[in-house]
Motif scaffolding. Structure first.
Motif: not given
Length: 872
Positions: A338-351, A331-336
């Motif tokens: 597109s910019f926020e979602q990409l930021e979260y995915l980008s961070f996980a990809n880096r770490f 639910e938290e993911w769906s409320l984000m």
């Protein structure tokens, strides 16, 4: 029909023009940086598998191998957790590393959320399979594919054959590898087969091209296509790259991908190309063969359709990581946005997992550094009084010398010295009765002199006759095996004798080995020999035999300076080479000098000791201020690392004080051997020394032909300490440190230190990364289980009959069991005892070494005369 008929004429013309702008040879040379030359196993030498990639950081190379070959070069989670359980990783270093990483990143996520995610991910627990396969995650993953994926990361391109499967669901690259292995074995085999590959003398590609049209494992259309390839390898390679529609910008990485597919066979081709001008284009020919066969196998599947399954799977994993480790609900993911979602995915990809393991490894290495610092700098030591020293013994820097040296120093007024085990002598040697000349020095250098053994003519003739009989019997046996008719008779003739030998070696290995050795020694009856030390220009040998008068002095001076023996020289100086002893062991040469291609160091020790005893050499050195006392005598010995014994190989007439020292050493050697064996054998798995004789057990390991681990070799090496012996003399370094003597006060110019780093320092790093790679990626950089290895064409080992030519160390050299490592995969720590300005000068002058330190291939620390430690 030409291969290029698959493209339009205009496309071919454009592509060929594009290719012609760039020299193919340079492209192949550039691509070869991802592999390392692989020499035959009989002259096994440690190699750094990433030597050509050191201009990149260790982390960058780790990402390259992970994305291109799914090879992890950071220790696995199980290895890291095991190290932590053993108390080898201080978690405070892990936390400091995480904070440094977070500080270096730019992200638009609240710091506390990012840190919480990282802390959970750092536990190295895998993501639950139920989460990865859940319908909700699959649905969210599909929605994510509509986002701008370029912001998250690029996905590497692989050889086309790696992206396709045949009708049976098998990856085409596996079929390609099978074919390439078959042709490599045929071409490279020099000794095991009775018939050689036709047209082999004309080159790999030419021989393959003549035979491929008859290969029954290919279809008629595939054989026909390959038959019409150009006659020249470089032309064929250009054409098939065009046919596969590989753009100019993709060629370097495409060639790299193919070299990384079989790094062992490709490495052997690279090594051969460096040995003779006749085969200097061998790696190009290898790529022409491989990519031509790839084109024939994938041709029915061209052109490729665009698939996003790999990207989709990767994005799903990133999202799952936030759900599992970041406590993020759907639910938290769906409320984000597109910019926020990409930021979260980008961070996980880096770490990613590579970064997480990197932080764990660095914490492990920092813990090791700190404990070594405490061991060295908190100990009180005093410089040994040179006048009280009865004898000085120079050993190779090999980590196996350290326990033996420590035990020697406990038993008497002896000073031990560490120096490179070839003793600075760039020689090739020819032993009595042998027509073979081999280098006896690190493989990174080339010999400049040849040294021969000789004796009086009558004795030499008798010995050579007996040696010839032995060689003839061996040759006849081999030829009978390969002949269709005599091979049927051979079992009847040799069976009873070989059966007796097998039974003896199996049930009474020590007695059998002793009997065979004694029989061979008595038969050959090798006489006492001299060495050809005096210069003789031999045109046939290619390099001069012996040394000029000036060279004799130069090599002795250099050796004494490296050993710190320019003053205070004892009555007896022992130059100790080293070798090993094992039976039925393809990796026997790997247990000799780790740098010299299986050459033991005894011959070099004898040469140096003899040179040091020459009156004319001593006279010149005395004029330079290096006074070798008249009563001082140099002798030579060899340290057998498998049984920890010292064997005397050159003992000239001794002075009274030298004889006293010699007798003292001989008297205490049994005790030293006992203690060294006791310490070493205790580290072997599933072995209890209680009520057993350490010396007898060591010999059993060396002489039993069923023993898969005669000794540990250089396993657990972790540091290279350059300094005076007093720095480490009272420390138990557990056989983990290369030790090289160095006194900065006698090296005002810094040249000695520079030479140590360029020579022994480079060799130590090669050994360290060989063991490291064989531990973290044994399936790719190691050689698997010794019990299931197949020795192939006297080149190396394979698992089965269709694997890569395995480039590294066997499982038994680095593992205690199937699930527990023995070797700690830590990058080499180089410790220099010198003022900071010496180290700064070294880094400023040696660009290659500076890059190694900056890019994480070695670690560097220094300790000054006041005991102050600095990590660089």
């Amino acid at each position: 029909m030409s291969v290029t008929a698959v493209l339009t004429k205009e496309t071919i013309k454009n592509k060929k023009n594009e290719f012609k702008e760039h020299d193919l040879h340079d492209l192949v040379v550039s691509a070869s940086r991802v592999i390392a030359p692989l020499s035959p196993i009989s002259i096994f030498a440690a190699r750094n598998p990433w030597a050509g990639l050191e201009k990149q950081s260790f982390e960058q190379v780790a990402h390259l191998l992970k994305t291109s070959r799914e090879v992890d070069i950071y220790p696995s989670a199980s290895i890291l957790r095991s190290a932590k359980e053993r108390g080898e990783i201080d978690e405070s270093f892990l936390q400091m590393g995480l904070q440094r990483w977070l500080d270096s990143q730019s992200f638009h996520i609240p710091r506390e959320i990012a840190e919480r995610f990282c802390q959970a991910a750092l536990k190295l627990d895998p993501l639950p399979s139920s989460l990865l396969s859940s319908p909700v995650l699959n649905k969210l993953g599909t929605e994510i594919m509509d986002l701008d994926m370029n912001r998250i990361g690029n996905f590497s391109s692989q050889p086309i054959s790696a992206k396709l499967k045949n009708q049976d669901g098998e990856r085409i690259i596996n079929t390609l590898d099978y074919h390439v292995i078959k042709w490599c074995k045929l071409y490279l085999d020099d000794s095991q087969t009775g018939w050689t590959m036709p047209n082999r003398d004309k080159g790999f590609y030419h021989a393959w091209h003549r035979l491929i049209q008859h290969d029954p494992l290919l279809s008629k259309n595939q054989r026909k296509s390959l038959k019409h390839l150009p006659q020249e390898a470089h032309t064929a390679l250009l054409e098939v790259l065009s046919a596969l529609d590989i753009s100019h910008s993709e060629i370097p990485t495409y060639l790299e991908g193919h070299l990384l597919s079989l790094p062992g066979w490709a490495g052997m081709m690279l090594w051969r190309s460096q040995q003779s001008s006749h085969e200097h284009d061998l790696l190009t020919e290898y790529l022409a063969v491989r990519i031509s066969m790839e084109w024939a196998l994938v041709k029915p599947y061209l052109p490729l359709s665009n698939q996003q399954s790999e990207e989709k799977g990767s994005i799903k994993t990133l999202l799952a990581s936030w759900i599992h480790w970041g406590n993020l609900s759907t639910e938290e993911w769906s409320l984000m946005s597109s910019f926020e979602q990409l930021e979260y995915l980008s961070f996980a990809n880096r770490f990613d997992e590579t970064i997480r393991r990197k932080l764990w490894l660095e914490a492990w290495e920092q813990t090791h550094t700190e404990r070594l610092r405490e061991k060295i700098t908190t100990k009180q030591y005093e410089a040994k009084n040179k006048k009280s020293v009865l004898a000085q013994l120079a050993f190779c820097i090999d980590v196996r010398s350290e326990p033996f040296r420590r035990q020697l120093e406990k038993e008497g007024p002896f000073e031990t010295i560490g120096v490179a085990g070839f003793f600075g002598l760039p020689i090739a040697i020819s032993e009595l009765g042998s027509h073979h000349v081999h280098a006896s020095m690190p493989v990174i250098q080339k010999p400049k002199h040849q040294i021969k053994e000789f004796t009086d003519e009558q004795k030499q003739e008798t010995f050579q006759q007996r040696k010839q009989v032995e060689n003839s019997l061996s040759y006849t046996f081999k030829m009978m095996k390969h002949n269709a008719l005599t091979s049927l008779l051979l079992p009847e003739i040799s069976g009873p004798w070989l059966s007796m030998r097998m039974l003896a070696r199996s049930f009474v290995p020590r007695k059998a080995d002793y009997f065979i050795r004694k029989l061979r020694k008595n038969w050959l009856d090798k006489p006492e020999t001299n060495l050809s030390l005096h210069y003789d220009h031999d045109i046939d040998s290619g390099i001069p035999v012996g040394f000029s008068e000036e060279e004799k002095v130069d090599y002795v001076r250099q050796a004494l300076q490296l050993m710190g023996l320019t003053e205070g020289i004892a009555p007896l100086v022992v130059i100790c080479g080293h070798g090993s002893q094992s039976i039925n062991n393809p990796y026997a040469s790997a247990l000799d000098c780790g740098a010299c291609g299986g050459a033991a160091g005894g011959f070099n020790a004898r040469v140096l000791a003899t040179l040091c005893n020459l009156p004319e050499v001593r006279e010149v050195l005395a004029l330079e201020g290096i006074n070798i006392p008249k009563e001082t005598v140099f002798v030579a010995a060899e340290h057998n690392t498998t049984v920890d014994e010292l064997h005397w190989i050159y003992v000239p007439e001794l002075s009274k004080s030298a004889q006293e020292a010699f007798d003292h050493i001989k008297a205490i050697l049994p005790k030293v051997t006992h203690q060294a064996n006791e310490e070493r054998l205790a580290k072997l798995p599933n072995f209890n020394l209680k009520h057993k004789n350490p010396r007898a057990e060591a010999h059993r390991f060396a002489e039993d032909w069923s023993e898969i681990r005669p000794e540990w070799g250089l396993a657990r090496n972790a540091s290279f300490i350059i300094g005076q012996r007093e720095l480490t003399q009272n420390c138990d370094l557990e056989g983990r440190s290369f030790l090289h003597n160095y006194d900065w006060r006698q090296d005002e110019s810094g040249n000695l230190l520079a030479n140590i780093i360029a020579g022994p320092g480079t060799v130590s790093q090669m050994i360290n990364l060989q063991y490291y790679a064989s531990t973290v990626a044994p399936h790719y950089y190691g050689s698997g289980n010794k019990a299931t290895q197949t020795v192939t064409a006297n080149l190396g080992v394979m698992q089965g009959n269709a694997s890569d030519l395995l480039p590294g160390l066997p499982w038994q050299s680095v593992m205690l069991s199937d699930f527990e490592v023995f070797h700690d995969p830590l990058r080499l720590l180089i410790v220099i005892q010198a003022p900071e300005k010496y180290v700064e000068r070294l880094l400023n002058n040696d660009v290659a070494f500076r890059e190694k330190v900056q890019n994480g291939w070695v670690r560097l620390a220094s300790v000054d005369s006041n005991g102050c430690w600095k990590n660089w």
